[in-house]
Design an enzyme around this catalytic site. Sequence first.
Site, PDB file in Angstrom:
ATOM      1  N   LYS A  76       0.865  -1.195   0.000  1.00  0.00           N
ATOM      2  CA  LYS A  76       0.000   0.000   0.000  1.00  0.00           C
ATOM      3  C   LYS A  76       0.892   1.233   0.000  1.00  0.00           C
ATOM      4  O   LYS A  76       1.910   1.270   0.711  1.00  0.00           O
ATOM      5  CB  LYS A  76      -0.906  -0.020   1.236  1.00  0.00           C
ATOM      6  CG  LYS A  76      -1.909   1.135   1.281  1.00  0.00           C
ATOM      7  CD  LYS A  76      -2.882   1.007   2.455  1.00  0.00           C
ATOM      8  CE  LYS A  76      -3.896   2.136   2.478  1.00  0.00           C
ATOM      9  NZ  LYS A  76      -4.859   2.028   3.595  1.00  0.00           N
ATOM     10  N   SER A 151      -9.927   2.283   2.593  1.00  0.00           N
ATOM     11  CA  SER A 151      -8.972   2.984   1.758  1.00  0.00           C
ATOM     12  C   SER A 151      -7.976   2.089   1.037  1.00  0.00           C
ATOM     13  O   SER A 151      -7.361   2.516   0.057  1.00  0.00           O
ATOM     14  CB  SER A 151      -8.217   4.002   2.599  1.00  0.00           C
ATOM     15  OG  SER A 151      -7.371   3.345   3.529  1.00  0.00           O
ATOM     16  N   SER A 175     -10.285  -0.060   6.798  1.00  0.00           N
ATOM     17  CA  SER A 175      -9.658  -0.008   5.470  1.00  0.00           C
ATOM     18  C   SER A 175      -8.954  -1.250   4.984  1.00  0.00           C
ATOM     19  O   SER A 175      -8.542  -1.300   3.829  1.00  0.00           O
ATOM     20  CB  SER A 175      -8.684   1.159   5.407  1.00  0.00           C
ATOM     21  OG  SER A 175      -9.414   2.332   5.214  1.00  0.00           O
TER      22      SER A 175
HETATM   23  N1  GLN Z   1     -13.426   4.770   5.835  1.00  0.00           N
HETATM   24  C1  GLN Z   1     -12.858   5.226   7.056  1.00  0.00           C
HETATM   25  C2  GLN Z   1     -12.404   6.653   6.898  1.00  0.00           C
HETATM   26  O1  GLN Z   1     -12.662   7.204   5.899  1.00  0.00           O
HETATM   27  C3  GLN Z   1     -11.716   4.351   7.466  1.00  0.00           C
HETATM   28  C4  GLN Z   1     -10.507   4.556   6.663  1.00  0.00           C
HETATM   29  C5  GLN Z   1      -9.355   3.721   7.117  1.00  0.00           C
HETATM   30  O2  GLN Z   1      -9.533   2.711   7.788  1.00  0.00           O
HETATM   31  N2  GLN Z   1      -8.159   4.166   6.774  1.00  0.00           N
HETATM   32  O3  GLN Z   1     -11.805   7.216   7.751  1.00  0.00           O
END
Ligand code: GLN
Length: 484
Positions: A76, A151, A175
């Site tokens: 990532k 994400s 995410s």
């Molecule tokens: N969707 C959540 C956010 O927008 C979690 C994102 C994540 O876990 N990095 O913060």
Amino acid sequence: MINSTLKELSAALAAKKISSRELTQTFLDRIAQLNPTLNAYITVDPEKSLAQADAADQRIAQGAAGPLTGIPIAQKDIFCAKGWRTTCASKMLANFTAPYDAQVIEHFNAAGAVNLGKTNMDEFAMGSSNETSHFGAVKNPWDALAVPGGSSGGSAAAVAARLCAAATGTDTGGSIRQPAALTGITGIKPTYGVVSRFGMIAFASSLDQGGPMAKSAEDCALLLNTMAGFDTRDSTSLDRPVEDYSRDLAQPLKGLKIGLPKEYFAEGLAPDVAKAVEAAIAEYKKLGAQTVEISLPNTQLSIPVYYVLAPAEASSNLSRYDGVRYGYRAPEYTDLSDMYKKTRAQGFGAEVKRRILIGTYVLSAGYYDAYYLKAQKLRRLIAQDFTEAFKQCDVIMGPTSPTTAFNLGEKSDDPVSMYLSDIYTIAVNLAGLPGMSVPVGFGANGRPVGLQIVGNYFAEAKMLNVAHQYQLATDWHARMPGGV
Ligand code: GLN
């Protein structure tokens, strides 16, 4: 080869049926062919990957290989990798080359794994659809109209489309688990503190946690063995004895107590997701598990609490992007203050700005007690719900996401509806618990459904066992999207 497990790949490399160079080239060719449509990778650098593959081949020839030596892993683009462009999917870091390795990358390098490239993601990991990336949205390999989740959407799409052997992700509020669910792959977010955050670009430091994303629980266990480990450079890293996360994979599930939170099967859960999750639970009963209804009464508070705390931490973490030290700087400005303003106005996307504004607001003197402090207190109550629940069960199960993958663009103008897609995952981060997602079928639209498994602190080996036994009995995890 592209469908092989990590164990099979490792055996093929050891038996010289294939070299790491050939394996790496196979995936690079697939990336060249499919990435223009999927957009799963932000950066590929074949020369660097192949050099690592050659080094791995030498190591294999010397008989010094470990379980991941020579295996191409997608990283990532939130993990700093020395000499690699590391963007966090932001314009702010679009030209940033990391001068050092994250601990996770150090561990993969020491294991002799090949870095296959840096995967796309929501900007600074803020999002649930991968649409906030400065480098454009990622497509779900199961359906080009659908998002892959976020994400870690690039890693999820890369694993699902077999554009890597396995990948890494990070999970602040879901995410790893939500994109794993939406793309039909397996992913685990470990207990907070198990994987070092050193060199992992910070979003919300008290919630962020790295973890593996792969085709199966067995693969995830092997990856976690490499990723986990104490790190003096991360003050929240846990100094615990090294564990073998594969050690319990073969344990039978007879007598396993599964807690089913009634709040996770209530209003808002799509019927097709409920159906697949219920079928998975029925399969667990066949494997000898028992179920017990539990309650996580503060579930509905988790999204508002998270959207106070995560932006608060983000607003502080992201203050470092000021155009002075590294990253983007506005080309034209009048004085220092104007340079800061223009740099940040131009360098950050809309979602990141929204979070910085919320975070700055809830931390400001007049509102700190009303919002930030209150949210911290509620965070404790949410964590206590789980402590109570684990008195009655060994693992908790439910849907990972309330719906299957939604369409690209469907929620991008409605932040609250986007935030709600993490309703089942966020509380796990707030409590610091480990959580994973396992593919358990398909929804009415043919898009994958994920089952979430939540364990008690440090129960990763148990959760991987629970997931692996299901994967021995079913083949959802082995399905591959058509057309890739
Ligand atoms: N969707 C959540 C956010 O927008 C979690 C994102 C994540 O876990 N990095 O913060």
